[in-house]
Design a protein around this motif. Structure first.
Motif, PDB file in Angstrom:
ATOM      1  N   PHE A  27      29.148   8.195  25.470  1.00 20.69           N
ATOM      2  CA  PHE A  27      30.227   8.879  26.182  1.00 20.69           C
ATOM      3  C   PHE A  27      31.304   7.891  26.633  1.00 20.69           C
ATOM      4  O   PHE A  27      32.502   8.149  26.496  1.00 20.69           O
ATOM      5  CB  PHE A  27      29.684   9.643  27.399  1.00 20.69           C
ATOM      6  N   LEU A  28      30.891   6.757  27.173  1.00 19.54           N
ATOM      7  CA  LEU A  28      31.856   5.797  27.704  1.00 19.54           C
ATOM      8  C   LEU A  28      32.782   5.231  26.636  1.00 19.54           C
ATOM      9  O   LEU A  28      33.994   5.135  26.847  1.00 19.54           O
ATOM     10  CB  LEU A  28      31.130   4.660  28.422  1.00 19.54           C
ATOM     11  N   ALA A  34      39.640   7.110  22.813  1.00 20.27           N
ATOM     12  CA  ALA A  34      40.684   8.118  23.031  1.00 20.27           C
ATOM     13  C   ALA A  34      41.912   7.523  23.713  1.00 20.27           C
ATOM     14  O   ALA A  34      43.044   7.882  23.404  1.00 20.27           O
ATOM     15  CB  ALA A  34      40.131   9.273  23.868  1.00 20.27           C
ATOM     16  N   ALA A  35      41.691   6.592  24.631  1.00 16.57           N
ATOM     17  CA  ALA A  35      42.796   6.021  25.401  1.00 16.57           C
ATOM     18  C   ALA A  35      43.548   4.928  24.653  1.00 16.57           C
ATOM     19  O   ALA A  35      44.725   4.698  24.918  1.00 16.57           O
ATOM     20  CB  ALA A  35      42.279   5.464  26.726  1.00 16.57           C
ATOM     21  N   VAL A  36      42.870   4.253  23.737  1.00 16.59           N
ATOM     22  CA  VAL A  36      43.475   3.118  23.038  1.00 16.59           C
ATOM     23  C   VAL A  36      43.237   3.288  21.530  1.00 16.59           C
ATOM     24  O   VAL A  36      42.444   2.563  20.929  1.00 16.59           O
ATOM     25  CB  VAL A  36      42.897   1.774  23.547  1.00 16.59           C
ATOM     26  N   ARG A  80      42.618  -4.237  38.848  1.00 17.07           N
ATOM     27  CA  ARG A  80      43.422  -4.812  37.771  1.00 17.07           C
ATOM     28  C   ARG A  80      44.162  -3.746  36.955  1.00 17.07           C
ATOM     29  O   ARG A  80      44.959  -4.074  36.092  1.00 17.07           O
ATOM     30  CB  ARG A  80      42.540  -5.650  36.849  1.00 17.07           C
ATOM     31  N   GLY A  81      43.858  -2.488  37.198  1.00 19.30           N
ATOM     32  CA  GLY A  81      44.535  -1.404  36.502  1.00 19.30           C
ATOM     33  C   GLY A  81      44.209  -1.292  35.019  1.00 19.30           C
ATOM     34  O   GLY A  81      45.016  -0.792  34.244  1.00 19.30           O
ATOM     35  N   LEU A  82      43.031  -1.751  34.626  1.00 15.88           N
ATOM     36  CA  LEU A  82      42.657  -1.686  33.213  1.00 15.88           C
ATOM     37  C   LEU A  82      42.104  -0.306  32.857  1.00 15.88           C
ATOM     38  O   LEU A  82      41.475   0.353  33.695  1.00 15.88           O
ATOM     39  CB  LEU A  82      41.606  -2.750  32.890  1.00 15.88           C
ATOM     40  N   PRO A  83      42.313   0.146  31.607  1.00 16.94           N
ATOM     41  CA  PRO A  83      41.750   1.432  31.184  1.00 16.94           C
ATOM     42  C   PRO A  83      40.229   1.399  31.310  1.00 16.94           C
ATOM     43  O   PRO A  83      39.581   0.442  30.885  1.00 16.94           O
ATOM     44  CB  PRO A  83      42.157   1.552  29.715  1.00 16.94           C
ATOM     45  N   MET A  84      39.679   2.442  31.922  1.00 14.38           N
ATOM     46  CA  MET A  84      38.251   2.449  32.205  1.00 14.38           C
ATOM     47  C   MET A  84      37.732   3.874  32.089  1.00 14.38           C
ATOM     48  O   MET A  84      38.389   4.817  32.514  1.00 14.38           O
ATOM     49  CB  MET A  84      38.045   1.897  33.631  1.00 14.38           C
ATOM     50  N   SER A  85      36.562   4.019  31.503  1.00 13.66           N
ATOM     51  CA  SER A  85      35.860   5.298  31.549  1.00 13.66           C
ATOM     52  C   SER A  85      34.625   5.100  32.421  1.00 13.66           C
ATOM     53  O   SER A  85      34.081   3.994  32.497  1.00 13.66           O
ATOM     54  CB  SER A  85      35.485   5.789  30.146  1.00 13.66           C
ATOM     55  N   VAL A 119      35.287  -0.623  29.827  1.00 12.42           N
ATOM     56  CA  VAL A 119      36.615  -1.146  30.125  1.00 12.42           C
ATOM     57  C   VAL A 119      37.148  -1.885  28.899  1.00 12.42           C
ATOM     58  O   VAL A 119      36.370  -2.464  28.127  1.00 12.42           O
ATOM     59  CB  VAL A 119      36.574  -2.049  31.385  1.00 12.42           C
ATOM     60  N   HIS A 120      38.457  -1.839  28.745  1.00 12.36           N
ATOM     61  CA  HIS A 120      39.118  -2.580  27.675  1.00 12.36           C
ATOM     62  C   HIS A 120      40.288  -3.333  28.269  1.00 12.36           C
ATOM     63  O   HIS A 120      41.014  -2.801  29.117  1.00 12.36           O
ATOM     64  CB  HIS A 120      39.626  -1.628  26.582  1.00 12.36           C
TER      65      HIS A 120
END
Length: 137
Positions: A27-28, A34-36, A80-85, A119-120
């Motif tokens: 899932f993660l 999807a985001a990147v 840090r505002g990084l994309p995270m699920s 996280v990416h």
């Protein structure tokens, strides 16, 4: 060996059952994909021409950590505002996306019962976020 400028990391709470770890990880990483979307490579095909779906173009590193380290990683990623699920313990009791989102929305950020996050971002930033977690055995 290719050295990627970014890193995809998944941190799973160390006390999860085997099936939970696999489910949460799947899932993660779907959230990161999807985001990147530029992280996704080209479709695959075997020698017989059978086509297969594309996958990430870079490795996904999977870590495990106790709850406190997972919570700290969540805080660092958020700061840090990084994309995270994220995946919370409440999601094990739901059966669909709408209920999953409602379960997360019902809890304040600092009270989330996290069982995993992905996280990416830039390698160094992700390394700092997952500090204290260890590579999944």
């Amino acid at each position: 060996m290719v050295r990627f400028e970014t890193k995809i990391a998944v941190v799973l709470r160390a006390d999860l059952a085997g099936w939970q770890r696999l489910n949460v990880c799947a899932f993660l990483v779907s959230g990161i994909a999807a985001a990147v979307p530029e992280l996704i490579g080209e479709p695959y095909a075997d020698a017989d021409g059978t086509k297969y779906l594309p996958m990430f173009r870079q490795p996904v590193l999977v870590f495990e950590a106790p709850a406190a380290v997972l919570t700290a990683a969540h805080t660092r990623a958020n700061t840090r505002g990084l994309p995270m699920s994220i995946f919370t313990a409440d999601l094990f009791a739901t059966g669909n996306d709408e209920d999953n989102r409602a379960a997360v929305r019902a809890v304040a950020r600092d009270a989330l019962n996290l069982v995993g996050l992905a996280v990416h971002g830039p390698r160094n930033a992700v390394d700092k976020i997952v500090k204290g977690a260890r590579m999944h055995p």
